[in-house]
Design an enzyme around this catalytic site. Structure first.
Site, PDB file in Angstrom:
ATOM      1  N   GLU A   1       0.856  -1.193   0.000  1.00 57.32           N
ATOM      2  CA  GLU A   1       0.000   0.000   0.000  1.00 57.32           C
ATOM      3  C   GLU A   1       0.888   1.238   0.000  1.00 57.32           C
ATOM      4  O   GLU A   1       2.112   1.147   0.183  1.00 57.32           O
ATOM      5  CB  GLU A   1      -0.945  -0.017   1.220  1.00 57.32           C
ATOM      6  CG  GLU A   1      -1.986  -1.127   1.113  1.00 57.32           C
ATOM      7  CD  GLU A   1      -2.969  -1.181   2.284  1.00 57.32           C
ATOM      8  OE1 GLU A   1      -2.885  -0.331   3.179  1.00 57.32           O
ATOM      9  OE2 GLU A   1      -3.806  -2.102   2.288  1.00 57.32           O
TER      10      GLU A   1
ATOM     11  N   HIS B   1      -8.980  10.072   2.569  1.00 56.96           N
ATOM     12  CA  HIS B   1      -8.651   8.940   1.702  1.00 56.96           C
ATOM     13  C   HIS B   1      -8.885   9.366   0.260  1.00 56.96           C
ATOM     14  O   HIS B   1      -9.912   9.955  -0.052  1.00 56.96           O
ATOM     15  CB  HIS B   1      -9.524   7.733   2.053  1.00 56.96           C
ATOM     16  CG  HIS B   1      -8.971   6.451   1.527  1.00 56.96           C
ATOM     17  ND1 HIS B   1      -9.004   6.131   0.186  1.00 56.96           N
ATOM     18  CD2 HIS B   1      -8.357   5.414   2.146  1.00 56.96           C
ATOM     19  CE1 HIS B   1      -8.436   4.942   0.010  1.00 56.96           C
ATOM     20  NE2 HIS B   1      -8.025   4.488   1.182  1.00 56.96           N
TER      21      HIS B   1
ATOM     22  N   ARG C   1      -0.499   8.787   1.572  1.00 59.68           N
ATOM     23  CA  ARG C   1      -1.904   9.110   1.309  1.00 59.68           C
ATOM     24  C   ARG C   1      -2.182  10.611   1.195  1.00 59.68           C
ATOM     25  O   ARG C   1      -3.014  11.038   0.410  1.00 59.68           O
ATOM     26  CB  ARG C   1      -2.736   8.498   2.434  1.00 59.68           C
ATOM     27  CG  ARG C   1      -4.138   8.253   2.075  1.00 59.68           C
ATOM     28  CD  ARG C   1      -4.810   7.410   3.129  1.00 59.68           C
ATOM     29  NE  ARG C   1      -4.638   6.003   2.891  1.00 59.68           N
ATOM     30  CZ  ARG C   1      -4.995   5.060   3.757  1.00 59.68           C
ATOM     31  NH1 ARG C   1      -5.540   5.393   4.906  1.00 59.68           N
ATOM     32  NH2 ARG C   1      -4.816   3.797   3.478  1.00 59.68           N
TER      33      ARG C   1
ATOM     34  N   HIS D   1     -11.413  10.268   6.368  1.00 63.02           N
ATOM     35  CA  HIS D   1     -11.259   8.826   6.580  1.00 63.02           C
ATOM     36  C   HIS D   1     -10.783   8.453   7.973  1.00 63.02           C
ATOM     37  O   HIS D   1     -11.241   7.479   8.550  1.00 63.02           O
ATOM     38  CB  HIS D   1     -10.269   8.305   5.538  1.00 63.02           C
ATOM     39  CG  HIS D   1      -9.961   6.842   5.640  1.00 63.02           C
ATOM     40  ND1 HIS D   1     -10.939   5.884   5.547  1.00 63.02           N
ATOM     41  CD2 HIS D   1      -8.787   6.174   5.823  1.00 63.02           C
ATOM     42  CE1 HIS D   1     -10.391   4.677   5.668  1.00 63.02           C
ATOM     43  NE2 HIS D   1      -9.088   4.828   5.855  1.00 63.02           N
TER      44      HIS D   1
ATOM     45  N   ARG E   1      -1.026   9.281   8.630  1.00 64.98           N
ATOM     46  CA  ARG E   1      -0.874   7.868   8.986  1.00 64.98           C
ATOM     47  C   ARG E   1      -0.433   7.037   7.776  1.00 64.98           C
ATOM     48  O   ARG E   1      -0.968   7.188   6.680  1.00 64.98           O
ATOM     49  CB  ARG E   1      -2.206   7.329   9.508  1.00 64.98           C
ATOM     50  CG  ARG E   1      -2.206   5.848   9.796  1.00 64.98           C
ATOM     51  CD  ARG E   1      -3.503   5.420  10.424  1.00 64.98           C
ATOM     52  NE  ARG E   1      -4.636   5.624   9.546  1.00 64.98           N
ATOM     53  CZ  ARG E   1      -5.071   4.745   8.659  1.00 64.98           C
ATOM     54  NH1 ARG E   1      -4.453   3.588   8.508  1.00 64.98           N
ATOM     55  NH2 ARG E   1      -6.117   5.014   7.902  1.00 64.98           N
TER      56      ARG E   1
HETATM   57  C1  SIN Z   1      -7.511   1.221   2.618  1.00 66.27           C
HETATM   58  O1  SIN Z   1      -7.632   0.006   2.544  1.00 66.27           O
HETATM   59  O2  SIN Z   1      -7.237   1.925   1.650  1.00 66.27           O
HETATM   60  C2  SIN Z   1      -7.698   1.888   3.935  1.00 66.27           C
HETATM   61  C3  SIN Z   1      -6.889   1.219   4.934  1.00 66.27           C
HETATM   62  C4  SIN Z   1      -6.346   2.187   5.914  1.00 66.27           C
HETATM   63  O3  SIN Z   1      -7.050   3.148   6.233  1.00 66.27           O
HETATM   64  O4  SIN Z   1      -5.210   2.026   6.316  1.00 66.27           O
END
Ligand code: SIN
Length: 486
Positions: free
Chosen positions: A116, A228, A269, A326, A361
């Protein structure tokens, strides 16, 4: 039912953090009362699609995980908290496996590791693709239900923390019933549903933060709200549905109106959310396109089925996405054992602010936080001295608070004035809002006169090095302060 009863520990909230904290405390021999306002399937954890970040592969290390966490957090991470998180994450995953949680595996039986944004290597464990939260909550709920040391009170709302001589001495429920405790752990989740556009369920409006603040506990970093980048932009009931970042880890791309990429999809993010918002501002479009056509839908069955329900076939068309509020990096300020500034009170999970996430985060560090800090808080809370040693006085709720119910106007104002980009003028307006948490977010955002991570000020576009590692705090009586945490 009125009256009062005693429990060693009350845990408020039955998402991942609350369930696991209750189990860990019961394992230590404590009598636990677990109180949940909502049916379990409505917790944010139930919806969590991301997994747990943990340095498990041979190529990875806690040190590398720590570096990624610190880089993503934009020089505002509390390093001691992040070190605990990264070093203890693999043991947390192992404990969950021991408890019966089945994470996704490769053909050889080893844990399958996803990628991620902001992670320099594959380190995210999932369960059922993007159904991690649901699987975790289901397993932990079953264990809690069978545990003779845990009493569960479902659909019961906590209206106040009880105070005795400046200690938290228990909780008061809506019907007036009181539970007197040696320690109380708030695991009430986040507050991103204060914003009108959100990935969170409707109840995630910071109820635990208000309880703590009304009782005199310090809050911190309320201005640091994560947006998000890829929430579904749809005109039907699916608007705001989170399309997990993990799809970008498997090759999904973000495309502008002309079909061109405009950002590194796996950047941290804050950067991706800002790039999406700028694209939308540039073109006037209500969304950008998430191209999942090269991604195997079988890897993300619940995402694929939710999109189909919304009338979108991700195998053949672009998914319209736009940022949404988010995750709250801020919350009830705690030490590394979940202790709030009010003795006898603890906080874990999203309602807590250990400083571990800094100003942005790192993806999937939040579920990990629930387990690492849930275990740490449970160990500390069960060692709280028995309440009678402290005081024989009858515990009382704090003087009643001033916050009226949350109105849609406040939620829209929060999105407009404290969204991805803010400025002093809008925040000033917001600081007059009738809802006290909205006001506190605005006052915290005004105090951080700089741009850092998820907090971007149009009128202060750079980071102020003097605020590196500095947390904005809201103390007793609502005064704003600044703190550096070791
Ligand atoms: C996501 O799966 O994109 C969100 C997971 C997270 O908030 O870390």
């Amino acid at each position: 039912m009125r009256g009062s009863e005693r429990s060693h520990l009350a845990v408020v909230g039955a998402g991942a953090a609350g369930l696991y904290t209750a189990l860990c405390a019961a394992r230590e021999g404590a009598r636990v009362t677990l109180v949940s306002a909502t049916p379990l399937a409505e917790s944010s954890s139930w919806r969590a699609q991301g997994g747990l970040a943990a340095a498990i592969s041979a190529q990875d290390s806690p040190e590398r995980h720590l570096t990624d966490t610190i880089v993503a957090g934009r020089r505002c991470v509390r390093t001691s908290a992040a070190r605990n998180l990264c070093e203890q994450a693999p043991a947390a995953v192992a404990d969950l496996e021991r408890l019966g949680v089945r994470f996704d595996t490769e053909g050889d039986g080893s844990l399958a590791l996803g990628l991620e944004g902001g992670h320099s290597t594959r380190r995210i464990v999932h369960a059922g693709g993007a159904a991690t939260g649901r699987r975790l909550v289901r397993s932990l709920t079953a264990l809690v239900g069978e545990d003779p040391w845990i009493e569960v009170l479902e659909r019961r709302r906590v209206t106040a923390l009880l105070l005795a001589h400046d200690h938290c001495a228990g909780i008061q429920l809506e019907d007036g019933h009181e539970i007197l405790t040696d320690a109380t752990v708030l695991a009430t989740g986040g507050a991103a549903a204060l914003f009108s556009r959100t990935t969170n369920p409707p109840g995630a409006t910071g109820g635990g933060l208000l309880l703590a603040s009304q009782a005199g506990a310090t809050l911190a970093d309320l201005e640091l709200v994560q947006f998000h980048p890829t929430a579904l932009a749809a005109s039907n009931g699916a608007d705001g549905f989170l399309v997990t970042e993990a799809v970008r880890g498997e090759g999904a791309l973000l495309l502008d109106a002309g079909g061109a990429r405009f950002v590194d999809e796996l950047a941290p993010r804050d950067e991706v959310a800002r790039a999406v918002a700028r694209q939308m501002a540039l073109t006037g479009a209500a969304s950008v396109g998430l191209d999942m056509r090269a991604v195997d839908p079988a890897l993300f069955p619940n995402v694929a089925s939710e999109l189909r329900r919304a009338g979108i076939d991700p195998k053949h068309e672009l998914v319209p996405v736009a940022p949404a509020a988010h995750y709250m990096m801020g919350g009830i300020a705690t030490d590394l054992h979940g202790r709030a500034s009010l003795p006898g009170l603890y906080a874990v999970g999203e309602c807590a602010c250990t400083g571990v996430h800094g100003a942005n985060r790192l993806a999937s560090n939040s579920l990990t936080e629930c387990f690492v800090f849930g275990a740490r808080a449970a160990r500390a809370a069960v060692r709280e001295p028995a309440a009678p040693v402290r005081s024989a006085a009858s515990p009382q709720p704090p003087p009643s608070a001033d916050s009226p119910p949350l109105r849609i106007e406040s939620r829209q104002a929060l999105w407009r004035y404290a969204g991805i980009e803010r400025d002093a003028e809008g925040l000033q307006q917001l600081s007059e809002d009738p809802h006290s948490l909205v006001r506190l977010i605005a006052r915290s955002a005004l105090a951080r006169a700089e741009s850092r991570g998820a907090h971007q000020r149009r009128d202060c576009p750079s980071a102020d090095p003097k605020l590196d590692g500095v947390h904005v705090t809201i103390g007793q009586d609502g005064e704003v302060g600044f703190a550096q945490w070791s």
